[in-house]
Design an enzyme around this catalytic site. Sequence first.
Site, PDB file in Angstrom:
ATOM      1  N   ASP A  52       0.819  -1.229   0.000  1.00 41.47           N
ATOM      2  CA  ASP A  52       0.000   0.000   0.000  1.00 41.47           C
ATOM      3  C   ASP A  52       0.844   1.266   0.000  1.00 41.47           C
ATOM      4  OD1 ASP A  52      -2.259  -1.695   0.289  1.00 41.47           O
ATOM      5  OD2 ASP A  52      -1.871  -1.780   2.443  1.00 41.47           O
ATOM      6  N   LYS A  70       1.850   2.175  -5.146  1.00 37.91           N
ATOM      7  CA  LYS A  70       2.485   1.642  -6.362  1.00 37.91           C
ATOM      8  C   LYS A  70       1.662   1.941  -7.606  1.00 37.91           C
ATOM      9  CE  LYS A  70       3.008  -2.552  -4.513  1.00 37.91           C
ATOM     10  NZ  LYS A  70       2.941  -2.339  -3.085  1.00 37.91           N
ATOM     11  N   GLY A 117      -4.016  -4.777  -4.503  1.00 39.38           N
ATOM     12  CA  GLY A 117      -5.034  -3.796  -4.881  1.00 39.38           C
ATOM     13  C   GLY A 117      -4.351  -2.549  -5.379  1.00 39.38           C
ATOM     14  N   HIS A 118      -4.471  -2.285  -6.658  1.00 38.97           N
ATOM     15  CA  HIS A 118      -3.846  -1.089  -7.221  1.00 38.97           C
ATOM     16  C   HIS A 118      -4.935  -0.162  -7.744  1.00 38.97           C
ATOM     17  CE1 HIS A 118       0.260  -3.200  -8.038  1.00 38.97           C
ATOM     18  NE2 HIS A 118      -0.047  -3.109  -6.769  1.00 38.97           N
ATOM     19  N   GLN A 163       2.281  -6.136  -2.969  1.00 42.77           N
ATOM     20  CA  GLN A 163       2.639  -6.153  -1.537  1.00 42.77           C
ATOM     21  C   GLN A 163       3.960  -5.402  -1.318  1.00 42.77           C
ATOM     22  OE1 GLN A 163       1.796  -9.694  -2.803  1.00 42.77           O
ATOM     23  NE2 GLN A 163      -0.260  -8.896  -2.646  1.00 42.77           N
TER      24      GLN A 163
END
Length: 429
Positions: free
Chosen positions: A13, A16, A40-41, A223
Amino acid sequence: MANVAVIGSQWGDEGKGKIVDWLSERADVVVRFQGGHNAGHTLVIGNKTYKLSLLPSGVVRGKLSVIGNGVVVDPWALLKEIEILRGQGVAVTPDVLAVAENAALILPLHSKLDLLREEARGAGKIGTTGRGIGPAYEDKAARRAIRLCDLLDPDALDGKVQNLLQHHNALLRGLGAEEVNAAELLAQLRGVAPKVAPFVKTVWQLLDAARKRSDRILFEGAQGSMLDVDHGTYPFVTSSNTVAGQAATGSGIGVGAVGYVLGITKAYTTRVGSGPFPSELHDQIGQTLGERGHEFGTVTGRKRRCGWFDAALVRQSAKVGGINGIALTKLDVLDGFEELKICIGYDINGQHFDYLPSAAHLQAAAKPVYETVEGWSESTRGARSWAQLPATAIKYIRRIEELIEVPVALLSTSPERDDTILVTDPFTD
Ligand code: IMP
């Protein structure tokens, strides 16, 4: 170095999505090499927001997007994400997306087992995303996984399902849970196979061809280094290697092709899920960081734990991950604090450490040793040059560089892609 690997240098988080999108505009190929749909991006392009979990970010820009063999693939989650993107007007075709035939699958039984295990752990739970990541990697290492290429071989699938269930049904019985019906699983797999088949490719060949064309390849990590199964805060980690070395193994390309390693680094620290976090703040400051930084998980919506910047931790990440430069994100969240603290090491049972040792009991006992620096009252949000930054903010950045022993290559000052200050171009450095 023509290629770039982007990895998280903390616990994920770090922001990225924006940086990967910024770089993917200039890349020809974007490759995911580990993790799965636990990532999650968030990409903000113009007035549209795209949320990606499994697909490489380049897909939104029509770049050749590759899911490498190091990724664990939930075929249903993959198809769902493709559908959502198509609904947003993105053309996700087999010309754009390739998934490695030798990638292992995440099946419904993996997420079920993930959740059952977490429940059984009680207070000692890892705080996984519940997506079945750990159990899928276990099956891969145990050589009983069903891989994408198996879906294309209907005759062999039955035997592979029987073999897999021999293990899993014994486990489920032990946990007092309902067993998996082989015929049902087989039917599910046969149903999904033709839908994913057009995307299944021999990825190492595609990447070899890309190298021959001198394409620019962007390796997109998920990650962060401190969640790496070897180098992270074990056992409170994910089940894959998140460091840049994995970019080669997880996609089928030589280590020499990985190129510049850019470590995405938040100007403070966050963590989602359980595990040690020496510089965590349980006070109003932690609360403020969370509110200003909108620190809620993209995948699970969970509130992230927040704390001061931990330079000892990022220095360690930089060493184990081979980070050449960092992209510092969310500096604006620190605007308005009279003073800031930077963690420079740990006091563990009276002994000073300038790194986080591996033993879980030592990590749990680590108390942060802080250095206090002056804050700034001005806004840094949206700054596009160093001249627009307050002198004390620049001092904070310089101190971080000194402590982590890695230079800042990029500075991101808002979620907007143009609010970025470039110091070193990772693609040409
Ligand atoms: P898993 O990857 O679902 O097995 O979760 C293991 C640990 O990694 C948990 O602490 C999760 O919160 C964390 N984790 C997994 N994916 C992400 C991510 O994309 N960002 C931040 N933390 C993550």
